[in-house]
Design a protein around this motif. Structure first.
Motif, PDB file in Angstrom:
ATOM      1  N   GLY A   1      10.784  -0.754   2.312  1.00 19.48           N
ATOM      2  CA  GLY A   1       9.682  -1.236   2.371  1.00 19.48           C
ATOM      3  C   GLY A   1       9.349  -2.299   1.368  1.00 19.48           C
ATOM      4  N   GLY A   2      10.708  -3.068   1.014  1.00 14.12           N
ATOM      5  CA  GLY A   2      10.574  -4.288   0.355  1.00 14.12           C
ATOM      6  C   GLY A   2       9.927  -5.515   0.624  1.00 14.12           C
ATOM      7  N   VAL A   3       9.478  -5.698   2.056  1.00 17.53           N
ATOM      8  CA  VAL A   3       8.433  -7.299   1.570  1.00 17.53           C
ATOM      9  C   VAL A   3       7.275  -6.807   2.267  1.00 17.53           C
ATOM     10  CG1 VAL A   3      10.506  -8.259   1.810  1.00 17.53           C
ATOM     11  CG2 VAL A   3       9.725  -7.123   3.930  1.00 17.53           C
ATOM     12  N   GLU A   4       6.819  -5.690   2.431  1.00 19.77           N
ATOM     13  CA  GLU A   4       5.901  -5.484   3.129  1.00 19.77           C
ATOM     14  C   GLU A   4       4.876  -5.879   2.156  1.00 19.77           C
ATOM     15  OE1 GLU A   4       2.949  -1.479   4.927  1.00 19.77           O
ATOM     16  OE2 GLU A   4       5.074  -0.572   4.115  1.00 19.77           O
ATOM     17  N   PRO A   5       3.502  -6.414   3.075  1.00 19.83           N
ATOM     18  CA  PRO A   5       1.965  -7.266   2.000  1.00 19.83           C
ATOM     19  C   PRO A   5       0.995  -5.975   1.727  1.00 19.83           C
ATOM     20  CG  PRO A   5       2.369  -7.768   3.688  1.00 19.83           C
ATOM     21  CD  PRO A   5       3.312  -7.106   4.325  1.00 19.83           C
ATOM     22  N   ALA A   6       1.383  -4.792   1.240  1.00 23.32           N
ATOM     23  CA  ALA A   6       1.173  -3.440   1.169  1.00 23.32           C
ATOM     24  C   ALA A   6       0.545  -3.598  -0.066  1.00 23.32           C
ATOM     25  CB  ALA A   6       1.801  -1.852   1.473  1.00 23.32           C
ATOM     26  N   VAL A   7      -0.731  -4.767  -0.603  1.00 29.72           N
ATOM     27  CA  VAL A   7      -0.883  -4.455  -1.836  1.00 29.72           C
ATOM     28  C   VAL A   7      -2.587  -3.644  -2.436  1.00 29.72           C
ATOM     29  CG1 VAL A   7       0.720  -6.872  -1.812  1.00 29.72           C
ATOM     30  CG2 VAL A   7      -1.917  -6.949  -0.927  1.00 29.72           C
ATOM     31  N   GLY A   8      -2.708  -3.105  -1.563  1.00 34.92           N
ATOM     32  CA  GLY A   8      -4.236  -3.299  -2.250  1.00 34.92           C
ATOM     33  C   GLY A   8      -4.955  -3.400  -2.385  1.00 34.92           C
ATOM     34  N   ASP A   9      -6.401  -3.955  -2.999  1.00 39.94           N
ATOM     35  CA  ASP A   9      -7.438  -3.666  -3.011  1.00 39.94           C
ATOM     36  C   ASP A   9      -8.080  -4.965  -4.342  1.00 39.94           C
ATOM     37  OD1 ASP A   9      -8.463  -2.974  -0.256  1.00 39.94           O
ATOM     38  OD2 ASP A   9      -9.066  -1.256  -1.641  1.00 39.94           O
ATOM     39  N   ALA A  10      -6.816  -5.076  -4.627  1.00 39.64           N
ATOM     40  CA  ALA A  10      -7.512  -6.002  -5.960  1.00 39.64           C
ATOM     41  C   ALA A  10      -6.459  -7.145  -5.995  1.00 39.64           C
ATOM     42  CB  ALA A  10      -6.463  -5.012  -7.492  1.00 39.64           C
ATOM     43  N   TYR A  11      -6.493  -7.461  -4.763  1.00 31.42           N
ATOM     44  CA  TYR A  11      -6.218  -9.093  -4.629  1.00 31.42           C
ATOM     45  C   TYR A  11      -7.508  -9.220  -3.638  1.00 31.42           C
ATOM     46  CZ  TYR A  11      -2.552  -7.885  -7.066  1.00 31.42           C
ATOM     47  OH  TYR A  11      -1.524  -6.695  -8.110  1.00 31.42           O
ATOM     48  N   ARG A  12      -7.296 -10.845  -3.566  1.00 30.27           N
ATOM     49  CA  ARG A  12      -7.871 -11.140  -2.298  1.00 30.27           C
ATOM     50  C   ARG A  12      -7.639 -11.928  -1.267  1.00 30.27           C
ATOM     51  NH1 ARG A  12      -9.339 -16.765  -3.701  1.00 30.27           N
ATOM     52  NH2 ARG A  12     -11.118 -16.512  -1.895  1.00 30.27           N
ATOM     53  N   GLY A  13      -6.092 -11.439  -1.244  1.00 31.27           N
ATOM     54  CA  GLY A  13      -5.324 -11.507  -0.134  1.00 31.27           C
ATOM     55  C   GLY A  13      -3.873 -11.159  -0.581  1.00 31.27           C
TER      56      GLY A  13
ATOM     57  N   ARG B   1       9.509  -0.494  -1.991  1.00 33.12           N
ATOM     58  CA  ARG B   1       8.470   0.688  -2.187  1.00 33.12           C
ATOM     59  C   ARG B   1       9.083   2.081  -1.903  1.00 33.12           C
ATOM     60  NH1 ARG B   1       6.332  -3.877  -0.843  1.00 33.12           N
ATOM     61  NH2 ARG B   1       4.389  -4.624  -1.808  1.00 33.12           N
ATOM     62  N   ASP B   2      10.072   2.308  -0.231  1.00 26.63           N
ATOM     63  CA  ASP B   2      11.011   3.798  -0.315  1.00 26.63           C
ATOM     64  C   ASP B   2      11.663   4.772  -1.602  1.00 26.63           C
ATOM     65  OD1 ASP B   2       9.597   2.649   2.390  1.00 26.63           O
ATOM     66  OD2 ASP B   2      11.556   2.349   3.421  1.00 26.63           O
ATOM     67  N   HIS B   3      12.095   3.164  -2.171  1.00 28.85           N
ATOM     68  CA  HIS B   3      13.004   4.570  -3.083  1.00 28.85           C
ATOM     69  C   HIS B   3      12.347   4.684  -4.621  1.00 28.85           C
ATOM     70  CE1 HIS B   3      16.957   3.459  -0.527  1.00 28.85           C
ATOM     71  NE2 HIS B   3      16.224   4.762  -0.540  1.00 28.85           N
ATOM     72  N   ARG B   4      10.523   3.835  -4.439  1.00 32.12           N
ATOM     73  CA  ARG B   4      10.349   3.733  -6.102  1.00 32.12           C
ATOM     74  C   ARG B   4       9.553   5.249  -7.120  1.00 32.12           C
ATOM     75  NH1 ARG B   4       6.047   0.746  -8.005  1.00 32.12           N
ATOM     76  NH2 ARG B   4       6.035   2.398  -9.796  1.00 32.12           N
ATOM     77  N   PRO B   5       9.684   6.706  -6.426  1.00 30.69           N
ATOM     78  CA  PRO B   5       9.269   7.469  -6.740  1.00 30.69           C
ATOM     79  C   PRO B   5      10.833   7.714  -7.558  1.00 30.69           C
ATOM     80  CG  PRO B   5       9.173   7.805  -4.543  1.00 30.69           C
ATOM     81  CD  PRO B   5       9.413   6.531  -4.608  1.00 30.69           C
ATOM     82  N   TRP B   6      12.462   7.975  -7.148  1.00 33.16           N
ATOM     83  CA  TRP B   6      13.065   8.214  -7.761  1.00 33.16           C
ATOM     84  C   TRP B   6      13.385   7.333  -8.578  1.00 33.16           C
ATOM     85  CZ3 TRP B   6      11.695   8.418  -2.180  1.00 33.16           C
ATOM     86  CH2 TRP B   6      11.560   9.855  -2.396  1.00 33.16           C
ATOM     87  N   TYR B   7      13.356   6.327  -8.158  1.00 36.58           N
ATOM     88  CA  TYR B   7      14.172   4.968  -8.902  1.00 36.58           C
ATOM     89  C   TYR B   7      13.554   5.045  -9.897  1.00 36.58           C
ATOM     90  CZ  TYR B   7      14.321   0.144 -11.326  1.00 36.58           C
ATOM     91  OH  TYR B   7      14.709  -1.106 -12.149  1.00 36.58           O
TER      92      TYR B   7
ATOM     93  N   VAL C   1       6.376  -3.354  -6.516  1.00 37.74           N
ATOM     94  CA  VAL C   1       7.580  -3.123  -5.684  1.00 37.74           C
ATOM     95  C   VAL C   1       7.871  -3.177  -7.563  1.00 37.74           C
ATOM     96  CG1 VAL C   1       9.828  -4.067  -5.730  1.00 37.74           C
ATOM     97  CG2 VAL C   1       8.289  -4.098  -3.497  1.00 37.74           C
ATOM     98  N   LEU C   2       9.304  -2.221  -7.777  1.00 39.15           N
ATOM     99  CA  LEU C   2       9.748  -1.907  -9.171  1.00 39.15           C
ATOM    100  C   LEU C   2       8.363  -1.701 -10.059  1.00 39.15           C
ATOM    101  CD1 LEU C   2      12.409  -4.730  -9.422  1.00 39.15           C
ATOM    102  CD2 LEU C   2      12.794  -2.325  -8.663  1.00 39.15           C
TER     103      LEU C   2
END
Length: 534
Positions: free
Chosen positions: A139-151, A494-500, A529-530
């Motif tokens: 999940g390192g390149v997914e643009p799932a960035v939330g609503d705090a960005y214009r795009g 994004r997939d490994h964030r909780p354990w990282y 990411v990270l």
């Protein structure tokens, strides 16, 4: 349109569309795995969603005139850059669920256009996701960035794919980060040189992606990670361009290269690197040793890793892994060993490796029906290259197909392996009602090994991702609890964030946040990411 050399890349799955398993082979696979997984019925082959049927939101931003020539809002482009190639990514794309496509895909042709893209994104609060080959399995390149960005835009570096300089005397080259593996080797060949870094994604991944994720490559011992090949790097950050000094080694403080190796695009965009090269091998010797017991095979592998022989390939397959890959019949563990050299014959080193194997109960493998032991290595190599396509076919069959890898020291391997394998097998049984879990070593060191686990299991209709996530959580929790790393070479994403976050020291996390704030004050580079977005 995503096209390479006249062939079209799949927008939802691995590699080229014309290399995917045809329907007849998918049906054969279904008949093969059904009894292996204890399924009462042979699973049906499903068809992926068509890109034209996707319901993509309209782009939220438009490029400035200076970037218009390198910008695309094409439907297929946006869909192909919405995900990497993890199991979770592929399932969602297969089902036509593209929840967070980039608003635009930018393809800079030179460093000045990278600078322009980051300046625009920083000034307009637009997330910028560096994108190499898009082969991330975490999940390192997914643009799932939330609503705090214009795009969000995907910054695809593949137009920057040249070998710029070759230093034959020092055996090094200055290379643009967007070069794909095959093109890199093709450009080095006229100079009689090779980098010889072959991750499983080699055909479709880039030098910049290897650096940003600290990828593991061809060598199972000694030069295992891309880190070992770096002389210097050039990185574009929102605060400016940074270039490290090209040296064979230095003790001048903390290494700036190390800050960006493995940074996964959160600190800057790697645009160039001086990389160490090699003379291509002309001598090669290989064998496959079989062991009646996996524990004996592990001990032989440890002794070989500590012998100083440094084989190029040293892959240990447990009996299930050997059977699944077609390299064995499931009755024995297999140790695949290869030596290679440009300078000298390798037969003496191979003979000593065979002695070590025999000291621990191993014997050169003879396939059923006779033949040379090299056939086992060839079978494994073919399965290794084709594995991502098989994974996509398993997605189409509605199965759970997951891999996870880690590393642990030799003294802790036995209890570690028992804990991780046991936790994963229990999760597979409880969640899916059955399945197989196998293990192989991808890399070995004098002080430890990198176990790589594979899960294949049936899933309930509509529950494929939920069941995958439960198994993933159980395996990851067991890895961290037993003292391993959440990833040896697949990166965090994004997939490994909780354990990282659990593995990483808190003070280091604070230092990384400070570096992020200094280099990317607007926080636009690969948010989530990270680190969490500021």
């Amino acid at each position: 349109m995503t096209v390479t050399a006249g062939r079209r890349l799949s927008w939802w799955g691995w590699g080229y569309e014309d290399e995917a398993l045809p329907r007849a082979e998918q049906e054969d696979l279904a008949r093969l795995v059904a009894p292996l997984l204890g399924m009462a019925e042979v699973p049906a082959v499903r068809q992926p969603a068509g890109v034209d049927a996707l319901d993509l939101p309209a782009p939220r931003v438009a490029p400035p005139a200076a970037l218009a020539a390198i910008s695309s809002d094409d439907r297929r482009d946006r869909a192909a850059h919405a995900y990497g190639r993890s199991f979770r990514d592929v399932v969602r794309a297969f089902e036509g669920r593209v929840d967070h496509p980039p608003d635009l895909v930018l393809r800079p042709r030179d460093e000045a256009e990278v600078v322009g893209a980051l300046d625009w994104c920083s000034s307009q609060r637009i997330a910028a996701i560096p994108f190499g080959g898009g082969t991330s399995v975490v999940g390192g390149v997914e643009p799932a960035v939330g609503d705090a960005y214009r795009g969000a835009v995907s910054l695809d570096l593949r137009a920057m794919g040249r070998v710029l300089d070759v230093d034959r005397t020092s055996r090094a080259a200055r290379i643009e980060a967007g070069v794909l593996g095959p093109s890199l080797e093709e450009q080095l060949r006229p100079h009689g040189m090779t980098m010889r870094h072959y991750p499983q994604s080699f055909q479709f991944s880039t030098l910049g992606g290897w650096l940003a994720t600290r990828s593991g490559g061809h060598y199972a011992t000694l030069h295992t990670h891309i880190d070992d090949f770096v002389e210097s790097m050039r990185v574009v950050t929102p605060r400016g361009v940074l270039e490290t000094r090209r040296l064979p080694g230095s003790g001048a403080g903390p290494s700036p290269d190390r800050l960006f190796l493995g940074s996964e695009g959160i600190l800057g965009v790697i645009t160039q690197a001086w990389m160490r090269l090699q003379d291509p091998p002309v001598h090669r010797a290989q064998t496959a040793l079989h062991f009646g017991g996996f524990d004996d095979a592990v001990e032989a592998t440890r002794v070989l890793a500590q012998s100083g022989l440094n084989p190029a390939n040293c892959r240990l397959l447990d009996p299930v892994e050997a059977m699944v890959s077609g390299a064995g019949d499931g009755s024995a563990a297999l140790l695949l060993v290869t030596f290679e050299s440009h300078d000298h014959p390798c037969e003496a080193m191979l003979a000593r490796a065979v002695e070590i194997g025999r000291d621990h109960g191993g014997e050169p493998h003879v396939p059923r029906g006779g033949g040379r032991d090299a056939e086992a290595t060839a079978s494994w190599r073919s399965a290794f290259v084709r594995a991502p396509y098989l994974r996509d076919a398993m997605v189409a069959l509605g199965l759970v197909s997951e891999t996870f890898e880690t590393a642990i020291t030799w003294d802790r391997f036995a209890p570690f392996h028992a804990a991780v394998l046991g936790a994963t097998q229990r999760a597979v049984g409880e969640i899916c009602g059955g399945g197989v879990v196998s293990c192989r070593f991808t890399h070995v060191y004098p002080d430890g090994c990198a176990p790589y686990y594979t899960v294949i299991a049936p899933s309930r209709p509509g529950a494929q991702l939920g069941q995958w996530e439960e198994i993933k959580r159980a395996a990851a929790a067991a890895i961290i609890a037993a003292g391993g790393t959440i990833t040896h070479h697949h990166a965090v994403g994004r997939d490994h964030r909780p354990w990282y976050d659990r593995q990483r020291p808190d003070l280091f996390a604070a230092a990384l946040r400070a570096a992020k704030l200094e280099l990317d004050p607007a926080g636009v580079l690969n948010p989530g990411v990270l680190l969490d977005p500021a």
